[in-house]
Design a protein around this motif. Structure first.
Motif: not given
Length: 455
Positions: A90-114
């Protein structure tokens, strides 16, 4: 069950807006890991260590491994997808200093993990998450070892992208932190887990091409110029202070983030540390050597007039005890490499030769006649599965941090030899530089105030 080795930890309260990592009794020696570090834009949170002999971060009846990823703009997102494709992760936590990258990665996690993961721009806040079992480090090179040290001290196992350190000293600190806190630490040198490459190394060990005397590795690309940057206002989506982290502070320029940092000594290690580490790792593994006795380098920055500080044309030679030599050739502006391949490693023995290319390997006799070709392309999943197996069982991964440091050290020594125009004489027991105070000074680096790792 996720295996947790026992550790002594100590909870401290917020104090003087500074982060402190409190020392824990070492198994055999005292090792002081990352010290206090000032934080901008957020309240300082103390080291989150509490004595706990039971597994944390997963139900003790399951094998679920909970992961936090630092750096999700490119490689980190690929690793997130790779880990999520494996069972009981389970990918539970993301860290990035680029807010745009965080937003994109969150979408990937939600798509895969719900469901969305927690997010932060500061690794120290992510490491406060007691539920996490694993820290994945995919930030720029200058963060690799400091984040690894922080992760181990926080009780996390660590998967760190290559190279495992920005300096030779940091590599030693990463090894020390892993051993002290009894954490599994694996570098992202994925060829260590590819079936065909493992088979090839086994054949070298068995003497299929005779006694090994020489290995050649190379990397070719056709990169363009990075231009001449200008100082501009930091974008609203970037925390430039945290991006720099352990590195000395410099003004923001418009041609650094997110890739061109590779070609600046403050943050990157040039093509040698970027892609050369892959070839040198396979070469050192196949030649069955540890530390060199001599390292030299030649080349320069030839192709473009731009801000790049690292060489775009380079040859490194590492001589080892027992009449064994490894070379690496890098051309960042010409994609045509040996054997018509942009990347590869060739081994030369008394009875023939072997060429390793990404899908597999080929064996030649002494008359250069092709004897056999073997293809079995591996992928990230092989390497990630190996890492997770070690986390769950307490075993040693294929690219354990000590082996990772030894291979990464060849990159550091090559860069030091290049930067000082010196042929380095090195201690064959630990790789330390013997003959040049100027070169030895580059064993470590300058840090931002409060971020210097100390042994």
């Amino acid at each position: 069950m996720v295996v947790r080795r026992k550790k002594n930890v100590d909870e401290n309260s917020v104090k003087d807006r500074r982060l402190f990592l409190k020392g824990v009794a070492a198994l055999t020696a005292s090792v002081t890991v990352l010290g206090s570090a000032s934080r901008s834009g957020a309240q300082e949170v103390a080291s989150n260590e509490a004595k706990d002999d039971s597994p944390k971060g997963s139900d003790s009846s399951k094998d679920l491994v909970r992961i936090g990823i630092m750096g999700v703009n490119g490689r980190g997102s690929a690793l997130a997808n790779g880990f999520m494709s494996l069972p009981d992760v389970s990918v539970d936590h993301l860290c990035d200093v680029d807010s745009r990258a965080l937003d994109r990665a969150v979408k990937i996690i939600v798509e895969k993990q719900g469901q969305p993961p927690q997010t932060t721009g500061d690794i120290r806040q992510m490491l406060d998450n007691k539920q996490l079992d694993v820290l994945v480090v995919a930030a720029p090179n200058h963060w690799h070892a400091p984040a690894t040290v922080l992760g181990c001290a926080a009780g996390k196992h660590v998967y760190v992208e290559k190279p495992c350190s920005h300096t030779a000293e940091e590599g030693e600190l990463a090894v020390a932190a892993a051993r002290r806190h009894q954490r599994v630490v694996q570098m992202g040198s994925q060829r260590r887990s590819w079936p065909a490459i493992r088979e090839a190394i086994d054949k070298l060990r068995k003497g299929d091409i005779g006694e090994l005397l020489y290995a050649r590795s190379w990397y070719n690309n056709r990169r363009g110029p990075i231009g001449v940057g200008k100082e501009v206002e930091v974008p609203s989506w970037l925390d430039w202070n945290l991006w720099q982290g352990p590195a000395p502070r410099v003004p923001y320029r418009d041609n650094i983030v997110h890739y061109n940092w590779h070609w600046h000594w403050d943050w990157g290690n040039g093509e040698l540390g970027n892609n050369g580490v892959h070839g040198l790792d396979v070469a050192r593994w196949g030649m069955d050597v540890t530390y060199p006795m001599r390292v030299s380098a030649g080349g320069g920055k030839y192709r473009y007039e731009d801000d790049q500080q690292t060489p775009d044309t380079m040859m490194v030679t590492c001589d080892f005890p027992g009449k064994k030599t490894i070379t690496w050739e890098g051309l960042s502006w010409s994609s045509f490499g040996p054997h018509d391949s942009q990347f590869g490693v060739s081994f030369h023995g008394t009875n023939g030769s072997m060429v390793i290319h990404d899908p597999g390997y080929s064996i030649f006799d002494q008359q250069n006649k092709l004897l056999s070709t073997h293809t079995d392309r591996g992928g990230d999943q092989d390497h990630l599965s190996d890492f997770l197996s070690a986390v769950r069982t307490g075993g040693t991964p294929h690219a354990d941090i000590e082996e990772a440091h030894r291979s990464t050290l060849l990159c550091h020594l090559g860069n030091i030899a290049y930067r000082t125009s010196t042929t380095l004489q090195t201690d064959t027991t630990n790789g330390h530089i013997l003959n040049s105070a100027e070169a030895a000074a580059l064993w470590s680096r300058e840090y931002a105030e409060g971020w210097k790792p100390v042994v």
